[in-house]
Design a protein around this motif. Structure first.
Motif, mmCIF file in Angstrom:
data_model
loop_
_atom_site.group_PDB
_atom_site.id
_atom_site.type_symbol
_atom_site.label_atom_id
_atom_site.label_comp_id
_atom_site.label_asym_id
_atom_site.label_seq_id
_atom_site.Cartn_x
_atom_site.Cartn_y
_atom_site.Cartn_z
ATOM 1 N N VAL A 151 2.772 6.498 -7.083
ATOM 2 C CA VAL A 151 1.806 7.424 -7.618
ATOM 3 C C VAL A 151 2.054 9.073 -7.362
ATOM 4 O O VAL A 151 1.175 9.606 -8.545
ATOM 5 C CB VAL A 151 0.720 6.393 -7.172
ATOM 6 N N GLN A 152 2.097 8.981 -5.758
ATOM 7 C CA GLN A 152 1.929 10.589 -6.015
ATOM 8 C C GLN A 152 3.062 11.289 -6.085
ATOM 9 O O GLN A 152 3.524 12.136 -6.874
ATOM 10 C CB GLN A 152 2.152 10.485 -3.902
ATOM 11 N N GLU A 153 4.275 10.660 -6.439
ATOM 12 C CA GLU A 153 6.117 11.669 -6.657
ATOM 13 C C GLU A 153 6.298 10.816 -8.094
ATOM 14 O O GLU A 153 7.198 11.568 -8.053
ATOM 15 C CB GLU A 153 6.914 10.231 -5.503
ATOM 16 N N ASP A 154 5.725 9.869 -8.761
ATOM 17 C CA ASP A 154 6.914 9.740 -10.588
ATOM 18 C C ASP A 154 6.166 9.735 -10.782
ATOM 19 O O ASP A 154 5.821 9.296 -11.818
ATOM 20 C CB ASP A 154 7.395 8.297 -9.786
ATOM 21 N N GLY A 155 4.581 10.169 -10.440
ATOM 22 C CA GLY A 155 3.720 10.458 -11.709
ATOM 23 C C GLY A 155 3.108 9.256 -12.831
ATOM 24 O O GLY A 155 2.221 9.536 -13.421
ATOM 25 N N ASP A 165 0.804 -1.262 0.117
ATOM 26 C CA ASP A 165 0.150 -0.539 -0.239
ATOM 27 C C ASP A 165 0.978 1.142 0.078
ATOM 28 O O ASP A 165 0.884 2.164 -0.841
ATOM 29 C CB ASP A 165 -0.661 -0.061 2.107
ATOM 30 N N GLU A 166 2.114 1.221 1.052
ATOM 31 C CA GLU A 166 2.778 2.314 0.800
ATOM 32 C C GLU A 166 3.715 2.778 -0.551
ATOM 33 O O GLU A 166 3.374 4.330 -0.451
ATOM 34 C CB GLU A 166 4.032 2.088 1.568
ATOM 35 N N LEU A 167 3.900 2.361 -0.929
ATOM 36 C CA LEU A 167 5.047 1.674 -1.455
ATOM 37 C C LEU A 167 3.424 1.931 -3.063
ATOM 38 O O LEU A 167 4.701 2.786 -4.784
ATOM 39 C CB LEU A 167 6.010 0.239 -1.967
ATOM 40 N N ILE A 168 2.571 1.810 -3.274
ATOM 41 C CA ILE A 168 1.689 2.278 -4.501
ATOM 42 C C ILE A 168 1.490 3.441 -4.347
ATOM 43 O O ILE A 168 1.672 3.871 -5.249
ATOM 44 C CB ILE A 168 0.393 1.002 -4.492
ATOM 45 N N LEU A 169 0.800 3.926 -3.066
ATOM 46 C CA LEU A 169 0.907 5.363 -2.570
ATOM 47 C C LEU A 169 2.112 5.825 -3.459
ATOM 48 O O LEU A 169 2.129 7.555 -3.918
ATOM 49 C CB LEU A 169 0.284 5.393 -1.336
ATOM 50 N N LEU A 179 -8.104 2.854 -1.155
ATOM 51 C CA LEU A 179 -6.776 3.770 -0.875
ATOM 52 C C LEU A 179 -7.597 4.798 -1.422
ATOM 53 O O LEU A 179 -8.131 5.561 -2.409
ATOM 54 C CB LEU A 179 -5.827 3.431 -1.681
ATOM 55 N N PRO A 180 -6.250 6.206 -1.129
ATOM 56 C CA PRO A 180 -6.756 7.158 -1.337
ATOM 57 C C PRO A 180 -6.182 8.440 -2.350
ATOM 58 O O PRO A 180 -5.049 8.392 -2.780
ATOM 59 C CB PRO A 180 -6.109 7.768 0.145
ATOM 60 N N LEU A 181 -6.974 6.811 -3.498
ATOM 61 C CA LEU A 181 -6.030 7.270 -5.418
ATOM 62 C C LEU A 181 -6.730 8.552 -6.192
ATOM 63 O O LEU A 181 -7.460 8.502 -5.269
ATOM 64 C CB LEU A 181 -5.980 5.874 -5.512
ATOM 65 N N PRO A 182 -5.761 9.442 -6.532
ATOM 66 C CA PRO A 182 -6.074 10.153 -7.858
ATOM 67 C C PRO A 182 -7.180 9.311 -8.204
ATOM 68 O O PRO A 182 -8.025 8.750 -9.095
ATOM 69 C CB PRO A 182 -4.808 10.686 -8.692
ATOM 70 N N THR A 183 -8.223 10.177 -8.540
ATOM 71 C CA THR A 183 -9.361 10.120 -9.147
ATOM 72 C C THR A 183 -9.329 9.701 -11.180
ATOM 73 O O THR A 183 -10.088 9.023 -11.694
ATOM 74 C CB THR A 183 -10.655 10.710 -9.014
ATOM 75 N N SER A 184 -8.371 10.207 -11.205
ATOM 76 C CA SER A 184 -8.020 10.426 -12.343
ATOM 77 C C SER A 184 -7.164 9.230 -13.323
ATOM 78 O O SER A 184 -6.869 8.805 -14.511
ATOM 79 C CB SER A 184 -7.283 11.424 -12.935
#
Length: 284
Positions: free
Chosen positions: A77-81, A70-74, A99-104
């Motif tokens: 996603v957040q830091e590497d576009g 979970d940590e590595l996925i988030l 998970l709190p993922l971007p809606t896009s």
């Protein structure tokens, strides 16, 4: 209405994982909340856990694996576009829902048709937090796999592939072919997986293979060269976390106390530290 999956198939591991995640969710100090795990696991998940050697003792390892991935996925996603996640052998995973993922974000969950149909029935009416697409895919079918990867590559810009609890059931040749096909798509930049060592595989085979009667649920892949295996196919390890050390960090006992007391010697601890972990790979 679908109420069950084939008996003694590799799909049973999805029920085990879901039940373990339900147990963690119900802990007072839970590492994560998976509100859908209990309904997905059902009675079958509970019966499978009861039949496993050690029963519920496997829940700690599953909880740590879930939390770390979970940590590595988030973070990725957040830091590497990352705009697309490719979850291969997704089973009954519910990350797109919890998970709190971007809606896009585009999230492809890939598994056998019967697994996806069962999951869709149980989660009917539940809305994912991102753009979710379920894709029927036998990950060992190279032609279908290559075509699907090409389709994803045409629309995605930065892809993270996830293979949680999958590679260990594949042969070395199958993993090599998968690594090659992933690398063939320039947009596929990251790959997150769990990985067992050769010594861990021998240990698991003695205790786990006897309880999994299906030939397609046999534990197989654990390269002697560890993460260096993937370098041959264009993938470099950029982060490796030990299951044992992460268990300590997250206050979950991966090994029984009787065994931990035998690991006071540094050389013994080092062997067990390397037995299983999580690796984040990046294309060269």
């Amino acid at each position: 209405m679908l109420t069950s999956l084939p008996v003694e198939s590799i799909s049973d591991t999805a029920f085990l994982t879901a039940f373990y995640r339900a147990l963690e969710t119900e802990c007072p100090d839970s590492l994560f909340q998976d509100p859908h795990a209990r309904i997905l696991a059902g009675e079958r998940g509970e019966k499978l856990v009861e039949a496993m050697p050690g029963g519920k003792s496997g829940a700690a390892g599953c909880a740590v694996r879930t939390c770390v991935m979970d940590e590595l996925i988030l973070r990725t996603v957040q830091e590497d576009g990352i705009d697309t996640v490719l979850n291969l052998g997704a089973g009954l995973d519910t990350r797109p829902y919890r998970l709190p993922l971007p809606t896009s974000l585009y999230w492809y969950e890939c598994d056998l048709p019967v697994v996806l149909a069962y999951k869709a029935e149980k989660l009917a009416g539940v809305q994912p937090r991102c753009v979710l697409e379920s894709v029927s895919l036998d990950i060992t079918d190279s032609i279908t796999r290559q075509t699907f990867f090409q389709d994803v590559g045409r629309v995605a810009k930065q892809v993270l592939a996830v293979t949680e609890g999958l590679l260990i059931y594949m042969s070395t040749e199958q993993v090599a072919a998968l690594a090659t096909d992933l690398y063939a798509q320039p947009q596929f930049r990251w790959w997150l997986t769990d990985l067992a060592s050769a010594s861990a595989l021998r240990y698991f085979q003695q205790s786990v293979n006897r309880s999994l009667n299906s030939s397609d649920a046999t534990l197989r892949f654990a390269p002697e060269e560890g993460t260096e295996f993937f370098r041959h196919y264009g993938w470099k390890s950029v982060e490796l976390r030990s299951l044992l050390e992460e268990g300590q960090r997250l206050q979950r006992e991966i090994l029984p106390q009787s065994l931990l007391t035998q690991l006071q010697a540094p050389e013994h601890w080092e062997i067990w530290r390397k037995m299983s972990g999580f690796v984040l790979l990046r294309r060269h």
